[in-house]
Write an enzyme that holds these catalytic residues in place. Structure first.
Site, PDB file in Angstrom:
ATOM      1  N   GLY A 188       0.822  -1.217   0.000  1.00  0.00           N
ATOM      2  CA  GLY A 188       0.000   0.000   0.000  1.00  0.00           C
ATOM      3  C   GLY A 188       0.850   1.259   0.000  1.00  0.00           C
ATOM      4  CG  ASP A 198      -5.347  -7.543  -5.306  1.00  0.00           C
ATOM      5  OD1 ASP A 198      -5.396  -7.434  -4.069  1.00  0.00           O
ATOM      6  OD2 ASP A 198      -6.356  -7.603  -6.029  1.00  0.00           O
ATOM      7  CG  ASN A 203       0.215   1.028   4.857  1.00  0.00           C
ATOM      8  OD1 ASN A 203      -0.230   1.698   5.788  1.00  0.00           O
ATOM      9  ND2 ASN A 203       0.065   1.384   3.584  1.00  0.00           N
ATOM     10  CB  SER A 235      -7.623   1.206  12.491  1.00  0.00           C
ATOM     11  OG  SER A 235      -8.485   2.296  12.729  1.00  0.00           O
ATOM     12  CE1 TYR A 254     -10.042   0.114   7.718  1.00  0.00           C
ATOM     13  CE2 TYR A 254     -10.802   1.242   9.695  1.00  0.00           C
ATOM     14  CZ  TYR A 254      -9.805   0.996   8.767  1.00  0.00           C
ATOM     15  OH  TYR A 254      -8.582   1.610   8.876  1.00  0.00           O
ATOM     16  CB  ALA A 310     -14.818  -6.916  12.286  1.00  0.00           C
ATOM     17  CE  LYS A 338      -7.218  -1.566   8.844  1.00  0.00           C
ATOM     18  NZ  LYS A 338      -5.881  -1.643   8.260  1.00  0.00           N
TER      19      LYS A 338
HETATM   20  N1  LIG Z   1      -5.977   7.268   7.118  1.00  0.00           N
HETATM   21  C1  LIG Z   1      -6.406   6.959   8.318  1.00  0.00           C
HETATM   22  O1  LIG Z   1      -7.024   7.772   9.030  1.00  0.00           O
HETATM   23  C2  LIG Z   1      -6.144   5.603   8.897  1.00  0.00           C
HETATM   24  C3  LIG Z   1      -6.421   5.398  10.257  1.00  0.00           C
HETATM   25  C4  LIG Z   1      -6.191   4.133  10.792  1.00  0.00           C
HETATM   26  C5  LIG Z   1      -5.666   3.126  10.012  1.00  0.00           C
HETATM   27  N2  LIG Z   1      -5.405   3.366   8.698  1.00  0.00           N
HETATM   28  C6  LIG Z   1      -4.864   2.268   7.917  1.00  0.00           C
HETATM   29  O2  LIG Z   1      -3.639   2.663   7.330  1.00  0.00           O
HETATM   30  C7  LIG Z   1      -3.451   1.990   6.088  1.00  0.00           C
HETATM   31  C8  LIG Z   1      -3.165   2.993   4.984  1.00  0.00           C
HETATM   32  O3  LIG Z   1      -4.272   3.862   4.877  1.00  0.00           O
HETATM   33  P1  LIG Z   1      -4.230   5.215   4.036  1.00  0.00           P
HETATM   34  O4  LIG Z   1      -5.086   6.178   4.777  1.00  0.00           O
HETATM   35  O5  LIG Z   1      -2.834   5.560   3.688  1.00  0.00           O
HETATM   36  O6  LIG Z   1      -5.033   4.743   2.732  1.00  0.00           O
HETATM   37  P2  LIG Z   1      -4.909   5.250   1.203  1.00  0.00           P
HETATM   38  O7  LIG Z   1      -6.203   4.876   0.571  1.00  0.00           O
HETATM   39  O8  LIG Z   1      -4.445   6.655   1.133  1.00  0.00           O
HETATM   40  O9  LIG Z   1      -3.758   4.300   0.625  1.00  0.00           O
HETATM   41  C9  LIG Z   1      -3.926   2.908   0.600  1.00  0.00           C
HETATM   42  C10 LIG Z   1      -3.030   2.320  -0.459  1.00  0.00           C
HETATM   43  O10 LIG Z   1      -3.259   0.898  -0.458  1.00  0.00           O
HETATM   44  C11 LIG Z   1      -3.385   0.466  -1.803  1.00  0.00           C
HETATM   45  N3  LIG Z   1      -4.212  -0.735  -1.866  1.00  0.00           N
HETATM   46  C12 LIG Z   1      -5.540  -0.845  -1.648  1.00  0.00           C
HETATM   47  N4  LIG Z   1      -5.945  -2.103  -1.870  1.00  0.00           N
HETATM   48  C13 LIG Z   1      -4.841  -2.804  -2.213  1.00  0.00           C
HETATM   49  C14 LIG Z   1      -4.624  -4.157  -2.576  1.00  0.00           C
HETATM   50  N5  LIG Z   1      -5.634  -5.036  -2.625  1.00  0.00           N
HETATM   51  N6  LIG Z   1      -3.369  -4.553  -2.885  1.00  0.00           N
HETATM   52  C15 LIG Z   1      -2.340  -3.665  -2.867  1.00  0.00           C
HETATM   53  N7  LIG Z   1      -2.490  -2.376  -2.549  1.00  0.00           N
HETATM   54  C16 LIG Z   1      -3.724  -1.948  -2.222  1.00  0.00           C
HETATM   55  C17 LIG Z   1      -4.053   1.634  -2.533  1.00  0.00           C
HETATM   56  O11 LIG Z   1      -3.838   1.556  -3.930  1.00  0.00           O
HETATM   57  C18 LIG Z   1      -3.368   2.819  -1.871  1.00  0.00           C
HETATM   58  O12 LIG Z   1      -2.182   3.179  -2.551  1.00  0.00           O
HETATM   59  C19 LIG Z   1      -4.711   1.166   5.860  1.00  0.00           C
HETATM   60  O13 LIG Z   1      -4.502  -0.154   6.312  1.00  0.00           O
HETATM   61  C20 LIG Z   1      -5.737   1.862   6.731  1.00  0.00           C
HETATM   62  O14 LIG Z   1      -6.784   1.006   7.126  1.00  0.00           O
HETATM   63  C21 LIG Z   1      -5.626   4.585   8.111  1.00  0.00           C
END
Ligand SMILES: NC(=O)c1ccc[n+]([C@@H]2O[C@H](COP(=O)([O-])OP(=O)(O)OC[C@H]3O[C@@H](n4cnc5c(N)ncnc54)[C@H](O)[C@@H]3O)[C@@H](O)[C@H]2O)c1
Length: 260
Positions: free
Chosen positions: A12, A62, A89, A142, A156, A158, A160
């Site tokens: 990610g 993926d 991530n 999260s 979601y 669940a 996490k």
């Molecule tokens: N942003 C927040 O507030 C927040 C809070 C808590 C946890 N998180 C967690 O942090 C992580 C990153 O979140 P973010 O906010 O940077 O999200 P984002 O959407 O900005 O980036 C996520 C990235 O993951 C990639 N991705 C999605 N599905 C994929 C797959 N099947 N295979 C490979 N790559 C894939 C997307 O293309 C993207 O580049 C996630 O696990 C999210 O649940 C985010």
């Protein structure tokens, strides 16, 4: 101190938190394999890494496809020699109420967040055991797993929660190989996922996006959203030799939102 590692893979890493983690690790001197399903955004991540820093490679994949995970690890090892640190991530979500959720949402979020994290963890651990030099696995959970009231949706939360459980059990099984497994629980971090969520809730509640963001921060002692770099800093620490005796834990990066 012992336990110094060089070669990392971050899923990610095309956007948001993953991109910040990949860039921060590269700046710290690690060789970084950037994995994501979005090829174009991966190019942008690699462009943001200074040319003079250590190696970086791009892997379009993926995480919900186990065969893609196998190829990701193979490619990382082919280019860098070993895989020492795996940062799981990649994750997906959407703002949805309890009764809007259906089986398609269940499959979508579980396939990426829970299944993807598990098989990346399992396959990375297998590779690390074969190398015989320990390693680090860092999973992105999260505050939604710990009862954050404004989490995007129940499924979601669940997925996490399952990441917290697999972190604990895997850390117990992998300790004898000197592989540390930890997770990070960020509170809202201003990335694409959250931008979309804030925009949707603002529209539904007839409020401005700022009002929604201020509302999220109402119980946060430090009162600010995370910047993706706040999460990257925790990854840098958990990857370092200083974290060699920390495993099975989850670390909130949340301005004090969840007092645990
Ligand atoms: N942003 C927040 O507030 C927040 C809070 C808590 C946890 N998180 C967690 O942090 C992580 C990153 O979140 P973010 O906010 O940077 O999200 P984002 O959407 O900005 O980036 C996520 C990235 O993951 C990639 N991705 C999605 N599905 C994929 C797959 N099947 N295979 C490979 N790559 C894939 C997307 O293309 C993207 O580049 C996630 O696990 C999210 O649940 C985010």
């Amino acid at each position: 101190m012992e336990d110094t590692y060089s070669n990392v893979c971050v899923t990610g890493s095309g956007n948001g938190i993953g991109r910040s983690i990949a860039i921060a690790l590269n700046n710290e001197g690690y060789n970084v394999a950037c994995a994501d399903k979005d090829s174009k955004s991966l190019d942008e991540t690699l462009d943001l890494m200074p040319k003079e820093k250590p190696k970086k490679i791009k892997i379009k994949m993926d995480v919900s496809q186990v065969k893609d995970i196998d190829k990701m690890i193979e490619k990382t090892v082919k280019h860098f020699g070993t895989l020492d640190i795996m940062v799981n991530n990649a994750g997906v979500t959407k703002s949805l109420g309890l009764f809007e959720l259906d089986e398609t949402h269940w499959k979508w979020m579980n396939d990426v967040n829970a299944k993807g994290t598990f098989f990346c963890l399992q396959k990375a651990a297998k590779q690390m055991i074969a190398q015989g030099n320990g390693g680090r696995i860092i999973n992105m959970s999260s505050v939604g797993a710990k009862g954050f009231v404004d989490v995007s949706n129940t499924i979601y939360a669940a997925t996490k929660g399952s990441i917290l459980s697999m972190t604990k059990t895997a850390s117990q099984e992998l300790g004898k190989y000197n592989i540390n497994v930890n997770s990070i629980c960020p509170s809202p971090t201003y990335t694409d996922i959250v931008k979309k969520l804030v925009a949707k809730r603002a529209k539904e509640q007839n409020k401005t996006e700022k009002e929604i963001m201020d509302y999220y921060m109402r119980d946060v002692p430090l009162g600010r959203f995370n910047d993706p770099d706040d999460i990257a800093s925790m990854v840098i620490f958990l990857s370092s030799s200083g974290a060699r005796n920390i495993t099975g834990q989850s670390f909130n990066v949340d301005g004090g939102l969840i007092p645990s």
